[in-house]
Write an enzyme that holds these catalytic residues in place. Structure first.
Site, PDB file in Angstrom:
ATOM      1  CE  LYS A   1      31.250  37.368  40.443  1.00 59.80           C
ATOM      2  NZ  LYS A   1      31.800  36.008  41.349  1.00 59.80           N
ATOM      3  CB  THR A   2      30.855  39.814  45.229  1.00 59.56           C
ATOM      4  OG1 THR A   2      31.656  39.046  44.390  1.00 59.56           O
ATOM      5  CG2 THR A   2      31.157  39.168  46.667  1.00 59.56           C
TER       6      THR A   2
ATOM      7  CG  ASP B   1      30.979  33.138  43.137  1.00 60.18           C
ATOM      8  OD1 ASP B   1      30.284  34.035  42.304  1.00 60.18           O
ATOM      9  OD2 ASP B   1      32.321  33.633  43.610  1.00 60.18           O
ATOM     10  CD  GLU B   2      33.555  33.703  39.146  1.00 62.95           C
ATOM     11  OE1 GLU B   2      32.986  33.738  38.261  1.00 62.95           O
ATOM     12  OE2 GLU B   2      34.259  34.630  39.563  1.00 62.95           O
TER      13      GLU B   2
ATOM     14  CD  GLN C   1      33.684  38.203  33.480  1.00 62.75           C
ATOM     15  OE1 GLN C   1      34.907  38.336  34.027  1.00 62.75           O
ATOM     16  NE2 GLN C   1      32.640  38.882  34.042  1.00 62.75           N
TER      17      GLN C   1
ATOM     18  NE  ARG D   1      38.864  41.507  33.837  1.00 62.80           N
ATOM     19  CZ  ARG D   1      37.947  41.329  34.644  1.00 62.80           C
ATOM     20  NH1 ARG D   1      37.677  41.065  35.815  1.00 62.80           N
ATOM     21  NH2 ARG D   1      36.476  41.025  34.027  1.00 62.80           N
TER      22      ARG D   1
END
Length: 684
Positions: A34-35, A214-215, A245, A591
């Site tokens: 994503k980043t 973002d997010e 998420q 994770r």
């Protein structure tokens, strides 16, 4: 230059990074880069000649903003970057905006921002009876829902919330009078200014022609409305996030912002990033199986880019001590084989579960750190209880008396405590002896009549509990709660659930200790936990323990998730959002990079007593254990779907709303709209 930027991206990432005009939703699965994608898009826009000053990128944390800035700049030549683009948190943007435009509200720009402690002090000065933490939390909710004190009062139900509405009004008056701005005002005031000044909204929108967020799944109602205003003159909004998420509903985030993005912004493009670079295929298959049980999602499936990997382990234990022992043995083996402690983590849904782990780690001499939390015996509510029980075993413990003499609140302030201590020192006796040996009149001369009465009641309560303790250790805890209502004092607080869970865990542990050690008493118990909590400081690496919320954005080679029982994970009760609990499960599983172990027990302390528990439905839903629990899978109906009805024929879904196990669909059948349950139609 732009081709070089894109060379390390996969096809979906390239599609997202090269999108220029119009609304774009990058639906980025866990571990899907994503980043990397959003920073490459930022660099790409600049590389094709778009003025960096016209690009605004908004994040939720300074850490995310700094990381994006560094990564984007590293992709660009310095000559391409005359003026850097604005890349900051929502609140930093609000602050910069207010510095220039707060005069629109007839206020001066020399305002002062107050932090959460300042905010609580102001609220305490307005009302001392209602906990400032509750007031602060409620007022924050109101502001983020764009509700004025008048609107709050009109909707208030019950005496408490009517009173909170009045306090909200007085609090706002105080801020205005002193030219103060709280954290929520950094978003609310810019929204109000832009909402009421169409020309300014157009000017700001023209200034920032390209906006990235973002997010996006973590945005609330206020942030969404602010973004709409920033897009007044264009629709070049790119948001990146993952509906699977979205785990912050309890603090105001609304998943509907990301689910309804293509309804909020016409002709939106959606790019799904589904290639996962973090976890093995085996782990991803179980995570996919779990999240498919959710209805409220746009739908995507993570695809692994690594090998299949080893199977996910599931531990079944009798109780939390057995569970801790197994995990400690596994971790010892990992460390002995050369694995690093920093690559190992243990996650839990409820912080109280750390107690048995901490005990197991201390006994084994393993170093650990609690990420985003504090060790069990360092938590305020546990230190308070220990102080109370120390008083019951030693009336001369001045330190403990001073700690809890006003917990729960009984009107005994710091000045009164100082007077008591001063008088006790003068007479060379303990504070409790002073209270006990003084007549009500003598005590009134020291602390006043009202406080004297309160302290005499406190004295009688302690003495009664000492008698009960000497008769029956098992009755002590129930009598303690009946006397002081300590657990109930956390009923209305924002973090009350977690604190009460810690209290329950502590009560349960004491009961278990007395059952296991019939010849030992409360003093022995206190001595034992004092030794347990004195964990030596290690200089080497430590294993991470944390809540699932604290783990978001992190990854670990070897991961353990404990407490997979109904009531602990998922949490069950009034107001529980089972879909958000399941999203937490999905976050937890994803994770893990190489090895994943999930653990459930048959018995644990639940609400202060050892209780038989059922394994979590999430173990069944993720395909890890067999079970009879059947949850209907995601039906996937959404706006735009073509469906077939046996009488009305083919139609297009215009709206889909949850209705029990079904969706209530608004369907357009050739111009005639009907509302029909999803179980009566089929997708075309």
């Amino acid at each position: 230059m732009s081709e070089n930027l894109l060379s390390s991206l996969n096809k979906s990432q390239q599609d997202a990074a090269q999108h220029i005009d119009g609304p774009l939703l990058i639906l980025a699965g866990a571990g899907s880069g994503k980043t990397k994608t959003i920073t490459t898009r930022l660099a790409f826009l600049i590389s094709i000649g778009i003025d960096p000053k016209s690009i605004l990128t908004l994040t939720f944390t300074n850490k995310a903003a700094n990381e994006m800035r560094e990564r984007a700049y590293s992709l660009l030549n310095s000559e391409e970057l005359n003026t850097p683009p604005l890349l900051c948190t929502f609140h930093k943007f609000g602050l910069l905006f207010l510095k220039f435009h707060i005069s629109e509200l007839d206020r001066k720009n020399n305002f002062i921002i107050i932090d959460s402690d300042d905010k609580r002090r102001v609220l305490k000065s307005i009302n001392k009876d209602i906990p400032s933490a509750l007031l602060s939390s409620e007022i924050s909710k109101y502001k983020n829902s764009i509700m004025s004190p008048i609107e709050v009062k009109a909707q208030a139900q019950g005496k408490l919330y009517t009173e909170i509405a009045d306090i909200y009004a007085l609090y706002e008056e105080h801020l205005l009078k002193n030219n103060l701005v709280d954290f929520d005002d950094l978003l609310l005031l810019p929204y109000k200014i832009l909402k009421n000044n169409e020309k300014l909204a157009k000017d700001i929108s023209k200034k920032y022609q390209y906006i990235m967020v973002d997010e996006y799944q973590d945005t609330n109602e206020l942030q969404y409305r602010l973004l709409r205003l920033l897009c007044t003159s264009h629709n070049n909004l790119c948001v990146v996030g993952d509906d699977d998420q979205s785990i912050y509903g309890w603090r105001g985030a609304t998943i509907k912002n990301i689910l309804n993005f293509n309804e909020h912004f016409d002709e939106a493009t959606i790019v799904k990033l589904e290639e996962n670079y973090r976890s093995t295929d085996t782990i991803l298959n179980h995570a996919n199986a779990l999240i498919e049980h959710n209805r409220d999602r746009l739908g995507k499936k993570l695809v692994g880019t690594k090998d299949k990997g080893s199977s996910v382990k599931v531990y079944e234990s009798n109780d939390e001590n057995d569970e801790s022992r197994k995990i400690v043995e596994d971790i010892k083996s990992l460390l002995a084989s050369g694995e690093h402690a920093k690559d190992i983590a243990i996650l839990f849904r409820v912080n109280a579960l750390s107690r048995s782990l901490e005990e197991g780690f201390n006994k084994a001499g393993l170093n650990y750190k609690l990420v985003g939390g504090m060790k069990f015996y360092e938590r305020t509510e546990i230190k308070d209880l220990i102080a109370y029980f120390r008083i019951l075993t030693n009336l001369s413990d001045n330190f403990s008396i001073k700690r809890v003499i006003n917990k729960p609140k009984r009107g005994i302030g710091a000045t009164t405590i100082d007077k008591l201590e001063e008088k006790a020192n003068e007479l060379n006796i303990s504070i409790f002896d002073l209270i006990q040996d003084s007549t009500p009149d003598e005590l009134s001369a020291v602390v006043g009549k009202k406080n004297s009465r309160t302290l005499k009641v406190f004295e009688a309560s302690i003495l009664d509990l000492r008698e009960i303790m000497n008769e029956s250790r098992m009755r002590l805890l129930d009598s303690f709660e009946d006397t002081f209502d300590y657990r109930a004092s956390y009923d209305n607080l924002p973090d009350g659930f977690e604190r009460q869970a810690n209290i329950d865990e502590f009560y349960g542990y004491i009961r278990d200790y007395f059952i296991q050690n019939p010849h030992l008493d409360l003093k022995d118990f206190l001595n034992e936990i004092a030794l347990e909590s004195q964990n030596d400081e290690y200089t080497n690496e430590s294993i991470s323990m944390m809540s699932i919320h604290a783990s978001k954005g992190l990854e670990f080679k070897h991961l353990f998730i404990i407490g997979l029982e109904e009531g602990f994970f998922p949490i069950i009760g009034d107001g529980t959002d089972i879909e958000e609990e399941r999203r937490l499960g999905y976050v937890a599983l994803t994770r893990a990079m190489d090895n994943l172990t999930l653990s459930f027990v048959h018995s644990r302390f639940y609400k202060g007593k050892r209780t038989q528990l059922n394994k979590s439905r999430f173990l069944v839903e993720s395909g890890l254990v067999k079970g009879s629990l059947v949850i209907e899978k995601q039906s996937g109906f959404k706006k735009g779907d073509m469906v077939n009805h046996k009488i009305f024929g083919q139609g297009r879904v215009e709206k889909a709303v949850n209705a029990g196990k079904d969706y209530k669909l608004t369907i357009n059948f050739g111009g005639q709209k009907r509302e029909i349950l999803s179980s009566f139609v089929e997708k075309v």
